[in-house]
Design a protein around this motif. Structure first.
Motif, PDB file in Angstrom:
ATOM      1  N   VAL A 155      31.532  42.340  35.905  1.00  0.00           N
ATOM      2  CA  VAL A 155      32.345  41.382  36.336  1.00  0.00           C
ATOM      3  C   VAL A 155      31.465  40.308  36.978  1.00  0.00           C
ATOM      4  O   VAL A 155      30.217  40.714  37.294  1.00  0.00           O
ATOM      5  N   THR A 156      31.789  39.262  36.876  1.00  0.00           N
ATOM      6  CA  THR A 156      31.228  38.051  37.717  1.00  0.00           C
ATOM      7  C   THR A 156      32.305  37.152  38.180  1.00  0.00           C
ATOM      8  O   THR A 156      33.300  37.538  38.142  1.00  0.00           O
ATOM      9  N   HIS A 157      31.933  36.012  38.833  1.00  0.00           N
ATOM     10  CA  HIS A 157      32.760  35.088  39.622  1.00  0.00           C
ATOM     11  C   HIS A 157      33.729  34.751  38.169  1.00  0.00           C
ATOM     12  O   HIS A 157      33.482  34.616  37.030  1.00  0.00           O
ATOM     13  N   TRP A 158      35.247  34.497  38.619  1.00  0.00           N
ATOM     14  CA  TRP A 158      36.205  34.407  37.366  1.00  0.00           C
ATOM     15  C   TRP A 158      35.727  33.288  36.789  1.00  0.00           C
ATOM     16  O   TRP A 158      35.948  33.118  35.459  1.00  0.00           O
ATOM     17  N   ASP A 159      34.940  32.126  37.236  1.00  0.00           N
ATOM     18  CA  ASP A 159      34.824  30.939  36.608  1.00  0.00           C
ATOM     19  C   ASP A 159      33.648  31.025  35.480  1.00  0.00           C
ATOM     20  O   ASP A 159      33.409  30.502  34.521  1.00  0.00           O
ATOM     21  N   SER A 160      33.057  32.141  35.733  1.00  0.00           N
ATOM     22  CA  SER A 160      31.844  32.318  34.756  1.00  0.00           C
ATOM     23  C   SER A 160      32.066  33.650  33.723  1.00  0.00           C
ATOM     24  O   SER A 160      31.208  33.874  32.893  1.00  0.00           O
ATOM     25  N   CYS A 161      33.321  34.293  33.903  1.00  0.00           N
ATOM     26  CA  CYS A 161      33.323  35.616  33.162  1.00  0.00           C
ATOM     27  C   CYS A 161      33.188  35.411  31.625  1.00  0.00           C
ATOM     28  O   CYS A 161      32.715  36.145  30.891  1.00  0.00           O
ATOM     29  N   ASP A 162      34.042  34.321  31.213  1.00  0.00           N
ATOM     30  CA  ASP A 162      33.871  33.957  29.693  1.00  0.00           C
ATOM     31  C   ASP A 162      32.604  33.557  29.336  1.00  0.00           C
ATOM     32  O   ASP A 162      32.174  33.744  27.999  1.00  0.00           O
ATOM     33  N   ARG A 163      31.927  32.920  30.140  1.00  0.00           N
ATOM     34  CA  ARG A 163      30.345  32.598  29.936  1.00  0.00           C
ATOM     35  C   ARG A 163      29.730  33.828  29.446  1.00  0.00           C
ATOM     36  O   ARG A 163      28.769  33.893  28.921  1.00  0.00           O
ATOM     37  N   LEU A 164      29.847  34.881  30.616  1.00  0.00           N
ATOM     38  CA  LEU A 164      29.149  35.930  30.457  1.00  0.00           C
ATOM     39  C   LEU A 164      29.268  36.824  29.332  1.00  0.00           C
ATOM     40  O   LEU A 164      28.400  37.302  28.579  1.00  0.00           O
ATOM     41  N   LYS A 166      37.418  40.524  33.510  1.00  0.00           N
ATOM     42  CA  LYS A 166      37.371  39.330  34.309  1.00  0.00           C
ATOM     43  C   LYS A 166      38.317  39.588  35.713  1.00  0.00           C
ATOM     44  O   LYS A 166      38.169  38.591  36.421  1.00  0.00           O
ATOM     45  N   ASP A 167      39.181  39.989  35.679  1.00  0.00           N
ATOM     46  CA  ASP A 167      39.839  40.300  36.886  1.00  0.00           C
ATOM     47  C   ASP A 167      39.446  41.174  38.132  1.00  0.00           C
ATOM     48  O   ASP A 167      40.282  41.333  39.151  1.00  0.00           O
ATOM     49  N   ALA A 168      38.471  42.250  37.784  1.00  0.00           N
ATOM     50  CA  ALA A 168      38.247  43.065  38.784  1.00  0.00           C
ATOM     51  C   ALA A 168      37.646  42.392  39.967  1.00  0.00           C
ATOM     52  O   ALA A 168      36.839  41.324  39.733  1.00  0.00           O
ATOM     53  N   ILE A 169      37.557  42.901  41.139  1.00  0.00           N
ATOM     54  CA  ILE A 169      36.828  42.560  42.377  1.00  0.00           C
ATOM     55  C   ILE A 169      35.371  42.982  42.195  1.00  0.00           C
ATOM     56  O   ILE A 169      34.507  42.079  42.471  1.00  0.00           O
ATOM     57  N   TYR A 170      35.293  44.091  41.866  1.00  0.00           N
ATOM     58  CA  TYR A 170      33.922  44.707  41.485  1.00  0.00           C
ATOM     59  C   TYR A 170      33.974  46.127  40.685  1.00  0.00           C
ATOM     60  O   TYR A 170      35.083  46.527  40.724  1.00  0.00           O
ATOM     61  N   ILE A 171      32.971  46.292  40.043  1.00  0.00           N
ATOM     62  CA  ILE A 171      33.053  47.436  39.009  1.00  0.00           C
ATOM     63  C   ILE A 171      31.819  48.346  39.172  1.00  0.00           C
ATOM     64  O   ILE A 171      30.682  47.775  39.624  1.00  0.00           O
ATOM     65  N   LYS A 172      31.901  49.651  39.410  1.00  0.00           N
ATOM     66  CA  LYS A 172      30.885  50.542  39.356  1.00  0.00           C
ATOM     67  C   LYS A 172      30.746  51.081  38.159  1.00  0.00           C
ATOM     68  O   LYS A 172      31.835  51.981  37.722  1.00  0.00           O
ATOM     69  N   ASP A 173      29.892  51.017  37.582  1.00  0.00           N
ATOM     70  CA  ASP A 173      29.665  51.705  35.917  1.00  0.00           C
ATOM     71  C   ASP A 173      28.349  52.581  36.147  1.00  0.00           C
ATOM     72  O   ASP A 173      27.265  51.912  35.874  1.00  0.00           O
ATOM     73  N   GLY A 174      28.363  53.817  36.477  1.00  0.00           N
ATOM     74  CA  GLY A 174      27.198  54.596  36.738  1.00  0.00           C
ATOM     75  C   GLY A 174      26.661  54.119  38.148  1.00  0.00           C
ATOM     76  O   GLY A 174      27.191  53.897  39.156  1.00  0.00           O
ATOM     77  N   ASP A 175      25.114  53.929  37.719  1.00  0.00           N
ATOM     78  CA  ASP A 175      24.526  53.637  39.057  1.00  0.00           C
ATOM     79  C   ASP A 175      24.550  51.901  39.084  1.00  0.00           C
ATOM     80  O   ASP A 175      23.622  51.428  39.880  1.00  0.00           O
ATOM     81  N   ILE A 176      25.122  51.325  38.175  1.00  0.00           N
ATOM     82  CA  ILE A 176      25.063  49.775  38.249  1.00  0.00           C
ATOM     83  C   ILE A 176      26.605  49.233  38.959  1.00  0.00           C
ATOM     84  O   ILE A 176      27.368  49.604  38.272  1.00  0.00           O
ATOM     85  N   TRP A 177      26.442  48.334  39.755  1.00  0.00           N
ATOM     86  CA  TRP A 177      27.819  47.933  40.227  1.00  0.00           C
ATOM     87  C   TRP A 177      27.340  46.458  40.201  1.00  0.00           C
ATOM     88  O   TRP A 177      26.302  45.625  40.254  1.00  0.00           O
ATOM     89  N   THR A 178      28.536  45.648  39.838  1.00  0.00           N
ATOM     90  CA  THR A 178      28.685  44.054  39.803  1.00  0.00           C
ATOM     91  C   THR A 178      30.081  43.598  40.619  1.00  0.00           C
ATOM     92  O   THR A 178      30.672  44.479  40.456  1.00  0.00           O
ATOM     93  N   SER A 179      29.687  42.402  41.051  1.00  0.00           N
ATOM     94  CA  SER A 179      31.077  42.313  41.781  1.00  0.00           C
ATOM     95  C   SER A 179      31.227  40.653  41.445  1.00  0.00           C
ATOM     96  O   SER A 179      30.524  40.037  40.824  1.00  0.00           O
ATOM     97  N   ALA A 180      32.547  40.139  42.117  1.00  0.00           N
ATOM     98  CA  ALA A 180      32.887  38.915  41.456  1.00  0.00           C
ATOM     99  C   ALA A 180      32.447  37.882  42.441  1.00  0.00           C
ATOM    100  O   ALA A 180      31.443  38.191  43.120  1.00  0.00           O
ATOM    101  N   GLY A 181      32.963  36.842  42.600  1.00  0.00           N
ATOM    102  CA  GLY A 181      32.447  35.809  43.315  1.00  0.00           C
ATOM    103  C   GLY A 181      32.562  35.966  45.094  1.00  0.00           C
ATOM    104  O   GLY A 181      33.234  36.254  45.424  1.00  0.00           O
TER     105      GLY A 181
END
Length: 335
Positions: A133-142, A153-168
């Motif tokens: 996930v990334t900032h809501w305004d950049s999810c489509d671009r990603l 695109k709706d998540a606050i953050y995601i943990k996928d294995g040992d990699i975490w990504t967060s929104a804006g």
């Protein structure tokens, strides 16, 4: 405090920045780990690094003092968090910097990004086959730029294995709180969240926007603002199109058309979103039975509540409460 926590080796957490980063993307998560050291001394050793070190300009007035990434060679790294910001697209095209990110990823146990920092991880090939996930305004671009990533695109953050990504922006704080909870326990993360005067650590699955906020964004003219407040205050009432149209002195047909035009969803979907939002607050903050919650929020039936929550949050009520509850009884009660 658990005394044996002070005897462990400090975990090295490295924050990676670049020119024109968003300042809060780095200061928010850093404050979480710094304050965790106040609750459990000696947990973390914090470093801020950039490609070549030195003072790195941010999008605010303050520059960020950094060491070069090369200074971490030979160190055992527990966590790497890559900031986001307007400078992320330029940083993602810097081949030397991206190679440094790959090297850090190979030497860390946990890799994270805040906001558009996800583009840097993606450019380094670290999100292939992952959910992110990334900032809501950049999810489509990603999503468009990296077809091999599942963008949620709706998540606050995601943990996928040992990699975490967060929104804006402030979602990096949520992610960091969750990391601390993983390291030293939910009870300590709760205490930390209270000290920071922010929400309890949220394990990812909540939407970046609540129902009311979504409607405020959609209704940029404010035409139906008073009506939406009235709906929130009368969730157990008859909230049919006819009733709502009468509130704003419009014909049902014209009201339904204009409401969707301004808000972006039908009146029925808006009402359900507000009821779901209210139900989620009660699930988080109380131990009320599901039947009581269903009645208080206008569903009047456990199964209707379950179906609505599945549609709105993709999770059953019991599971939602287990993940997100903040009321009495969590980890043995208030801290």
């Amino acid at each position: 405090m658990n005394d044996n926590m002070t005897s462990i080796s400090a975990k090295l957490v490295a924050f990676v920045v670049f020119p024109n980063l968003k300042l809060l993307d780095i200061t928010g998560p850093m404050q979480v780990f710094a304050d965790a050291n106040q609750i459990s001394p000696g947990q973390y050793d914090l470093k801020v690094v950039s490609a070549n070190g030195g003072a790195i300009p941010s999008d605010a007035v303050l520059p960020v003092a950094t060491d070069p990434i090369s200074s971490l060679k030979g160190n055992q790294i527990n966590t790497v968090i890559v900031a986001g910001g307007a400078g992320a697209p330029v940083a993602a095209e810097d081949d030397v910097f991206i190679e440094q990110i790959r090297d850090l990823a190979a030497r860390t146990g946990r890799l994270g990004s805040v906001c558009t920092g996800a583009f840097i991880l993606a450019k380094a090939g670290l999100l292939v086959g992952r959910s992110a996930v990334t900032h809501w305004d950049s999810c489509d671009r990603l999503k468009d730029a990296f077809a091999d990533i599942t963008v949620q695109k709706d998540a606050i953050y995601i943990k996928d294995g040992d990699i975490w990504t967060s929104a804006g922006v402030t979602a990096g704080i949520d992610m960091s709180l969750a990391m601390v909870a993983e390291d030293i326990g939910r009870k300590y993360a709760l205490k930390l969240a209270r000290s920071l005067v922010c929400y309890l650590v949220r394990p990812g699955g909540q939407s970046q926007f609540s129902g009311p906020l979504q409607q405020q964004i959609g209704d940029s003219t404010g035409k139906f603002g008073d009506l939406n407040i009235w709906i929130s205050d009368n969730l157990t009432s008859d909230l049919s199109v006819e009733t709502l149209a009468e509130q704003v002195r419009m014909s049902p047909r014209n009201f339904a058309r204009r409401y969707k035009q301004h808000i972006g969803v039908s009146p029925a979907k808006a009402v359900e979103a507000l009821r779901v939002d209210a139900a989620c607050r009660l699930l988080e903050e109380s131990e009320l039975p599901l039947t009581v919650i269903a009645n208080r929020c206008g569903f009047f039936d456990d199964e209707r509540l379950r179906r609505a929550l599945m549609r709105g949050r993709n999770v059953a009520p019991g599971v939602y409460r287990e993940r997100f509850r903040t009321g009495p009884g969590v980890d043995g009660g208030a801290i």
